[in-house]
Design an enzyme around this catalytic site. Structure first.
Site, PDB file in Angstrom:
ATOM      1  N   LEU A 171     -19.690 -26.947 -34.999  1.00 44.83           N
ATOM      2  CA  LEU A 171     -19.655 -25.793 -35.885  1.00 44.83           C
ATOM      3  C   LEU A 171     -20.881 -24.973 -35.517  1.00 44.83           C
ATOM      4  CD1 LEU A 171     -18.119 -24.550 -38.357  1.00 44.83           C
ATOM      5  CD2 LEU A 171     -19.827 -25.647 -39.801  1.00 44.83           C
ATOM      6  N   SER A 229     -26.997 -25.059 -51.832  1.00 43.19           N
ATOM      7  CA  SER A 229     -26.554 -25.675 -53.077  1.00 43.19           C
ATOM      8  C   SER A 229     -27.727 -26.384 -53.737  1.00 43.19           C
ATOM      9  CB  SER A 229     -25.406 -26.648 -52.796  1.00 43.19           C
ATOM     10  OG  SER A 229     -24.796 -27.084 -53.992  1.00 43.19           O
ATOM     11  N   GLY A 230     -27.547 -26.837 -54.977  1.00 40.14           N
ATOM     12  CA  GLY A 230     -28.660 -27.381 -55.755  1.00 40.14           C
ATOM     13  C   GLY A 230     -28.735 -28.891 -55.818  1.00 40.14           C
ATOM     14  N   ASN A 236     -25.641 -34.116 -35.349  1.00 39.44           N
ATOM     15  CA  ASN A 236     -25.001 -33.486 -36.502  1.00 39.44           C
ATOM     16  C   ASN A 236     -26.079 -33.170 -37.526  1.00 39.44           C
ATOM     17  OD1 ASN A 236     -23.381 -32.782 -38.739  1.00 39.44           O
ATOM     18  ND2 ASN A 236     -23.156 -34.916 -39.338  1.00 39.44           N
ATOM     19  N   GLY A 237     -26.257 -31.878 -37.863  1.00 34.12           N
ATOM     20  CA  GLY A 237     -27.230 -31.519 -38.888  1.00 34.12           C
ATOM     21  C   GLY A 237     -28.011 -30.267 -38.550  1.00 34.12           C
ATOM     22  N   ILE A 293     -23.883 -22.767 -35.455  1.00 37.37           N
ATOM     23  CA  ILE A 293     -24.798 -22.166 -36.430  1.00 37.37           C
ATOM     24  C   ILE A 293     -26.021 -21.563 -35.736  1.00 37.37           C
ATOM     25  CG2 ILE A 293     -26.179 -22.583 -38.502  1.00 37.37           C
ATOM     26  CD1 ILE A 293     -23.203 -23.035 -38.983  1.00 37.37           C
ATOM     27  N   VAL A 324     -16.435 -22.064 -59.043  1.00 37.20           N
ATOM     28  CA  VAL A 324     -15.101 -22.473 -59.499  1.00 37.20           C
ATOM     29  C   VAL A 324     -15.211 -23.084 -60.886  1.00 37.20           C
ATOM     30  CG1 VAL A 324     -14.148 -22.884 -57.191  1.00 37.20           C
ATOM     31  CG2 VAL A 324     -15.242 -24.775 -58.423  1.00 37.20           C
ATOM     32  N   CYS A 363     -21.927 -30.482 -37.427  1.00 34.16           N
ATOM     33  CA  CYS A 363     -20.952 -30.889 -36.432  1.00 34.16           C
ATOM     34  C   CYS A 363     -20.395 -32.259 -36.773  1.00 34.16           C
ATOM     35  CB  CYS A 363     -21.609 -30.939 -35.048  1.00 34.16           C
ATOM     36  SG  CYS A 363     -22.466 -29.420 -34.591  1.00 34.16           S
ATOM     37  N   ASP A 412     -31.975 -26.668 -32.113  1.00 34.54           N
ATOM     38  CA  ASP A 412     -32.773 -27.756 -32.673  1.00 34.54           C
ATOM     39  C   ASP A 412     -32.388 -29.091 -32.025  1.00 34.54           C
ATOM     40  OD1 ASP A 412     -30.272 -27.634 -33.846  1.00 34.54           O
ATOM     41  OD2 ASP A 412     -30.967 -27.898 -35.902  1.00 34.54           O
TER      42      ASP A 412
END
Length: 611
Positions: free
Chosen positions: A50, A355-356, A74-75, A52, A282, A2, A99
């Protein structure tokens, strides 16, 4: 994931409501699914959501039982279910399945002792209505951003600096003191940002604000305490911790989770364990700058769907003003641009991606971490001798080994400033307008960190420096800003607090063996992915900017920027034009230096001439 905003001033309630709404709308891209506000005579809080978790019931702000405390967050907290069970046993009542509410009740129960218990990425504030105290915190490694502004009785905070532009008391002014170190590092390194009086809350820190006074405290230390177990014991235990972290990061969601996939070991391993339905990649349509063939092939082998895109040179240059708007500060990591396009691609199908990021800093993965035996022996020579040799060879035309002699003729805290070093202090001063040149040194910034690990081996020193500079202020910043620009939440399972608790104990000899970086991680990954992916040398995200710059079209585009009227306010115009011409004529590869200057000028136009 968020966006949060808030401020404390003397305005009346109606004025606060109008201002906080405008501030939140500025960062609507961080949370287009919903919004919520709280105001009283003291404070205004705003939240863009957002969705989730708890898609229907998770609106923020969220209050405790008697509504004496309120939170915006946020998180994601991956261990919130375990924490929730503990808090229920202690008598706390929950109205949502989020959460966010766990953090609020957790703070009621544990105060600041809660923060180290949180496993995840976070920035949040809690307002205590009874005491009029504001408490805020940022996660261990700086995955989520947190900015604040304080001046003349006004205090404000937000997930992104651009939100402050909507507050009448915000005075927008360039912090020119940030420019020299930006030219050297390629990103903003100081607590005070490129906007005067706007600061970053450091990772692993929390603050308390009351009666106009702010106190900041560290709650988490990056500490390496090596133990002495067998390699196989470390490997077996690490595999379990890695798989658990990836599982947490995937399953803590009420929406589909996809994954980014390059040709490297990090994202390949994450995908092999998480097994998402969709992966995204990409590249550029130029030999040596495209790994999408590797990601496509691995996706086929793992039987997951892969979406990919080839970025054109025009797309790259055209998107730069938008990129600089979303980074808030000038940011010259070339891979920021492909990450934007990758996030745009993913946003058409998913809200959350794995992601890594963080693996290289966690497991010693960068090529620079490896030093050949001869080089290690050379560094054993007295520094005074190496300094003299450096001075001797510097005036000569370039010859093989000259750069090594020059680099290692410096103390560690001058020769290694992190993964993104662009130029020397001397050249940065030469590029700057004379009034902006100063005596600030790299060693003055790096040495206090180096002193904390000066007894450690050189690999550990490098990891420690990167964990404090390169990782939070470059890698994680672009990851957050580029994904959130497209309303996508990015999760980094290889950068987890519980994982770090284990990895920090592994001796360096198990991380780097012979010429192989992050050896133990690669061997674990090799159990799930083929040799070709597990052992591929670190490439980063190569971008052909330096090659494009030799084309007349893009040379002229940059040259036009370098000769605009306002450029002389910051740079020596003759010097930077010479850098550009040398590159164009093939005399010297100045691509990264040119990009540094170029995107700063774009950022300046976006925020100070057009916004």
């Amino acid at each position: 994931m968020c966006g949060i905003v808030g401020f404390i001033d003397q305005r009346k309630g109606n004025e606060k409501k109008e201002i906080i709404k405008k501030m939140a709308d500025r960062i609507n891209h961080r949370g287009p699914d919903g919004e919520g506000y709280f105001t009283d005579k003291y404070i205004a809080l705003g939240h863009k959501r957002l969705a989730i978790l708890d898609l229907k019931g998770g609106e923020q702000p969220i209050f405790n039982e008697d509504k004496s405390m309120v939170i915006i967050f946020n998180g994601e907290i991956y261990n919130y279910e375990e924490l929730k069970e503990d808090l229920k046993k202690k008598g706390h009542k929950f109205k949502t399945k989020t959460d966010t509410e766990v953090i609020l009740h957790g703070y009621e129960e544990y105060k600041e002792k809660l923060f180290p218990k949180l496993r995840g990425m976070f920035s949040f504030v809690i307002y205590d209505k009874k005491t009029q105290e504001l408490i805020g915190a940022r996660d261990h490694f700086g995955i989520k951003p947190f900015y604040y502004y304080k001046k003349k009785g006004c205090f404000m905070f937000a997930s992104e600096i651009k939100a402050f532009l909507e507050h009448p008391d915000f005075q927008k002014e360039v912090n020119k003191k940030a420019l020299k170190m930006y030219l050297i590092f390629q990103y903003s390194i100081h607590e005070e940002t490129f906007f005067k009086n706007v600061y970053k809350l450091k990772p692993g820190h929390y603050f308390k604000y009351k009666n106009g006074k702010m106190k900041i405290t560290k709650y988490f230390e990056i500490d390496y305490s090596k133990t002495n177990e067998s390699y196989e014991n470390y490997k077996k235990a690490l595999q379990k911790v890695l798989e658990e972290s990836i599982s947490y990061h995937k399953t803590t969601s009420d929406v589909e989770v996809g994954s980014y996939l390059s040709g490297g070991v990090d994202s390949s391993y994450v995908v092999s364990v998480a097994k998402p339905d969709k992966t995204f990649s990409v590249g550029f349509n130029m030999p040596g700058f495209d790994e999408t063939e590797y990601s496509s092939e691995l996706s086929k082998r793992l039987k997951v769907k892969n979406e990919k895109k080839k970025i054109t040179s025009d797309e790259f240059f055209n998107i730069l003003p938008k990129i600089m708007y979303h980074t808030d500060e000038p940011h010259a990591n070339l891979s920021t641009v492909p990450l934007y396009f990758l996030s745009e691609l993913a946003s058409k199908q998913v809200k959350v991606v794995l992601s890594g990021e963080g693996s290289d800093e966690m497991f010693a993965g960068y090529n620079e971490y490896y030093e050949p035996t001869l080089l290690k022996l050379y560094t054993k020579l007295p520094l005074s001798f190496r300094k003299s040799l450096r001075k001797l060879v510097t005036p000569f035309p370039h010859f093989p080994g000259q750069n090594t002699i020059k680099m290692y003729g410096q103390p560690f805290y001058e020769r290694y400033i992190g993964h993104g070093s662009i130029m020397s202090e001397k050249e940065a001063n030469a590029i700057l307008k004379s009034a902006l040149r100063d005596n600030e040194t790299i060693s003055g910034i790096i040495k206090p960190y180096y002193n904390q690990v000066k007894e450690c081996d050189d690999v550990t020193k490098k990891m420690f420096i990167d964990m404090h500079f390169w990782l939070p202020q470059d890698i994680l910043l672009k990851a957050d800003k580029m994904t959130m620009a497209n309303s996508v939440e990015l999760r980094v399972p290889l950068l987890d607090s519980k994982l770090f608790e284990f990895v920090r104990k592994i001796p360096t000899k198990h991380l780097i063996k012979k010429k192989t970086t992050k050896k133990i991680f690669r061997e674990i990954a090799n159990l799930s992915i083929p040799d070709e992916w597990a052992n591929r040398r670190k490439l980063g995200f190569p971008v052909p900017f330096s090659k494009w710059l030799k084309e007349e079209k893009y040379y002229n585009l940059v040259k036009e920027y370098f000769n605009k009227e306002y450029v002389g306010e910051f740079f020596d115009s003759e010097y930077i034009n010479n850098l550009l011409n040398e590159h164009y004529m093939g005399i010297k590869n100045n691509g990264r230096k040119i990009y540094n200057i170029y995107v700063f000028l774009i950022w300046y136009e976006v925020y100070f001439l057009k916004n």
